[in-house]
Design an enzyme around this catalytic site. Structure first.
Site, mmCIF file in Angstrom:
data_model
loop_
_atom_site.group_PDB
_atom_site.id
_atom_site.type_symbol
_atom_site.label_atom_id
_atom_site.label_comp_id
_atom_site.label_asym_id
_atom_site.label_seq_id
_atom_site.Cartn_x
_atom_site.Cartn_y
_atom_site.Cartn_z
ATOM 1 N N ASP A 43 0.785 -1.249 0.000
ATOM 2 C CA ASP A 43 0.000 0.000 0.000
ATOM 3 C C ASP A 43 0.816 1.298 0.000
ATOM 4 O O ASP A 43 1.825 1.408 0.692
ATOM 5 C CB ASP A 43 -0.868 0.083 1.269
ATOM 6 C CG ASP A 43 -1.550 -1.200 1.621
ATOM 7 O OD1 ASP A 43 -1.531 -2.135 0.829
ATOM 8 O OD2 ASP A 43 -2.093 -1.260 2.730
ATOM 9 N N GLN A 59 4.267 0.511 2.041
ATOM 10 C CA GLN A 59 4.534 -0.728 2.757
ATOM 11 C C GLN A 59 5.676 -1.462 2.039
ATOM 12 O O GLN A 59 5.573 -1.745 0.829
ATOM 13 C CB GLN A 59 3.267 -1.593 2.774
ATOM 14 C CG GLN A 59 2.107 -0.970 3.549
ATOM 15 C CD GLN A 59 2.268 -1.155 5.040
ATOM 16 O OE1 GLN A 59 2.006 -2.211 5.568
ATOM 17 N NE2 GLN A 59 2.725 -0.107 5.737
ATOM 18 N N SER A 104 -0.200 -0.001 7.531
ATOM 19 C CA SER A 104 -0.618 1.205 6.812
ATOM 20 C C SER A 104 -1.114 2.334 7.706
ATOM 21 O O SER A 104 -1.646 2.111 8.789
ATOM 22 C CB SER A 104 -1.691 0.853 5.783
ATOM 23 O OG SER A 104 -1.046 0.239 4.699
HETATM 24 C C1 FRU Z 1 -3.826 -3.678 2.792
HETATM 25 C C2 FRU Z 1 -3.148 -4.091 4.099
HETATM 26 C C3 FRU Z 1 -3.525 -3.183 5.242
HETATM 27 C C4 FRU Z 1 -2.366 -3.361 6.188
HETATM 28 C C5 FRU Z 1 -1.203 -3.519 5.231
HETATM 29 C C6 FRU Z 1 -0.155 -4.479 5.700
HETATM 30 O O1 FRU Z 1 -3.167 -4.178 1.677
HETATM 31 O O2 FRU Z 1 -3.466 -5.448 4.410
HETATM 32 O O3 FRU Z 1 -4.767 -3.485 5.845
HETATM 33 O O4 FRU Z 1 -2.196 -2.289 7.047
HETATM 34 O O5 FRU Z 1 -1.736 -3.973 4.005
HETATM 35 O O6 FRU Z 1 0.949 -4.468 4.848
#
Ligand code: FRU
Length: 502
Positions: A43, A59, A104
């Site tokens: 993300d 991420q 995130s």
């Molecule tokens: C969405 C997600 C979020 C989380 C993050 C972890 O793709 O699953 O809910 O915070 O990615 O990497």
């Protein structure tokens, strides 16, 4: 605030020369979409314009091309097109509430201090944490000593999950929504308020989805990455519809935000391709609402690890409310600065006989305007081999008013999980079909009439899968104009971007 105890840069496996060479030679690796130098991306996070520069966090797993030990990667851009990689923004603190991952979250301007609100993961806990920047380039971050700032989810709700943050300030009060899902009921975004970003009071869900409802779209068991913002004279709630067993996608709702509750009026899937997920938006100093999403891979996990990279960011898309009340999207005009060698053609009749342009660059932009005439379908095949063995077909279906992508034959190497993707594309009576298509190796992002967007991933096996082929079915149509540009054009190349076969 406390200095992060692991503030000295942690050691990661280096991106060695062999890996660098492999990545540079990888024909499926996008060239102008943003992605880290190697490893895993998901993300977009913490989008903020700071002192005129766009900051994109994301991420990131520095240990390889798989989801694990999530950090916040960081890049900066003056123009939304060229990105400079900066050191990792957030990394898990051993023994801290984010020891298993910095998931995130978003960024806000707290009276001149850039502040991140993100999900700290420790064992089964996923809780809100805060970090504040200590420098203008947003490179150094101090995590709040009292993290997590919310000790637990609301105790009276039976939640399937609880994470991800959208924060804004109104009349001097901070608000945030946190993504969640109420077991057996549906996805939700839980509203909190705070005087200082540190003490949060739970209020209520701004909206609760219905796990059984399919109209306008099924929004799943849980909403990841909620984003609630004002757009033109409406509000938009964007959620990543998560569920255990179906494909995930981003859903939007356009409506009113009154008495701190969201009342949806229109909704749909943000991008019907099967790649775009977990978008985040930001407002820039021109007042534009910009959105990026994660373009996930379609390859197997093993293939991604082997390749050494996974995931790319979508192009920055500008959002607006369409006259029909739905969410509109168009690529930002800054992308035009990538345009190199141009090829243009006008006034071409389309029928059953294919019209073919050969050798379209793997990194290019195509804009085509088509008068529909009496045709019932318009097909544009991209990444097409000479004998059509490989091709990705983009089809406008006039009766259904849809735009779809068929990847059944996109690659001899790879079978897409979801070979057919389709979304609504309503045209007014007499309106031309205008497609703006960005090809970037394994990424195809299609914008329709500057209002709908459709991203897919393709992994052609053949090096000659470069042609563009157009035809119409059920009657005749006419290409009013077609323009193509190489987007990574090398100054020493003087050939045309593509050539039409006469
Ligand atoms: C969405 C997600 C979020 C989380 C993050 C972890 O793709 O699953 O809910 O915070 O990615 O990497």
């Amino acid at each position: 605030m406390t200095a992060d105890p692991t503030a000295s840069p942690p050691q990661f496996p280096p991106i060695d020369d062999a890996l660098r060479a492999r990545l540079a030679a990888d024909v499926h690796r996008p060239r102008y979409h943003f992605l880290p130098e190697a490893n895993w991306l998901n993300d977009p996070n913490g989008l903020i314009q700071w002192q005129g520069l766009y900051h994109l966090f994301y991420q990131y797993n520095p240990h390889g091309a798989f989801h694990g030990t999530i950090h916040w990667g960081h890049a900066v851009s003056a123009d939304l097109v060229h990105w400079e990689h900066l050191p990792i923004g957030l990394h898990p603190t051993p023994g801290g509430p984010d020891q298993d991952g910095c998931w995130s979250g978003c960024a806000v301007d707290d009276d001149g201090v850039a502040t991140l609100i993100y999900t700290g993961v420790r064992g089964p806990d996923q809780l809100a944490c805060v970090a504040r920047s200590t420098d203008d380039r947003l490179i150094a971050w101090e995590k709040y000593v009292g993290n997590p700032v919310i000790a637990a989810p609301p105790p009276d709700l039976d939640l399937v999950a609880y994470r991800d943050h959208s924060v804004w300030r109104e009349d001097g009060v901070w608000y945030q929504v946190i993504g969640a899902g109420i077991r057996g009921v549906g996805g939700t975004a839980l509203l909190y308020r705070s005087p200082d970003l540190l003490q949060w009071e739970y209020m209520h869900p701004v909206l609760v989805g219905d796990i059984k409802a399919t109209d306008p779209v099924w929004t799943g068991e849980m909403w990841e990455c909620p984003d609630l913002f004002q757009l033109d004279d409406r509000h938009v709630l964007m959620v990543a519809a998560w569920n255990d067993h179906r494909l995930h996608y981003s859903a939007y709702m356009v409506g009113e935000f009154e008495d701190l509750r969201f009342k949806p009026q229109h909704g749909g899937i943000t991008d019907p391709g099967d790649s775009f997920y977990a978008p985040q938006t930001m407002r820039d100093d021109q007042g534009r609402r910009l959105m990026w999403g994660w373009l996930r891979e379609d390859w197997s996990g093993d293939h991604q690890r082997e390749a050494g990279w996974s995931g790319a960011m979508s192009l920055p898309r500008e959002l607006f409310i369409r006259p029909d009340g739905h969410l509109g999207q168009r690529p930002v005009p800054e992308l035009q600065m990538l345009r190199g060698i141009q090829m243009s053609d006008t006034n071409i009749v389309l029928g059953d006989e294919p019209v073919r342009w050969i050798a379209v660059d793997e990194a290019s932009e195509i804009i085509v305007e088509i008068e529909l005439g009496d045709a019932t379908y318009i097909d544009l095949d991209v990444r097409c081999s000479e004998d059509d063995e490989e091709r990705t077909r983009i089809t406008f279906d006039r009766a259904a008013q849809t735009l779809g992508v068929d990847r059944t034959r996109a690659s001899l190497l790879h079978a897409p999980v979801m070979p057919l993707t389709v979304g609504p594309h309503p045209l007014a009576e007499g309106e031309t079909l205008r497609l703006q298509i960005f090809l970037d190796h394994s990424v195809i992002e299609i914008f329709g009439n500057e209002r709908t967007a459709h991203a897919v991933r393709v992994y052609p096996a053949r090096r000659d899968s470069l042609d563009l082929v157009a035809h119409a079915r059920g009657g005749h149509a006419r290409i009013v104009q077609i323009d193509m540009w190489d987007l990574d054009s090398q100054p020493q190349r003087d050939s045309l971007a593509a050539t039409r076969v006469e």
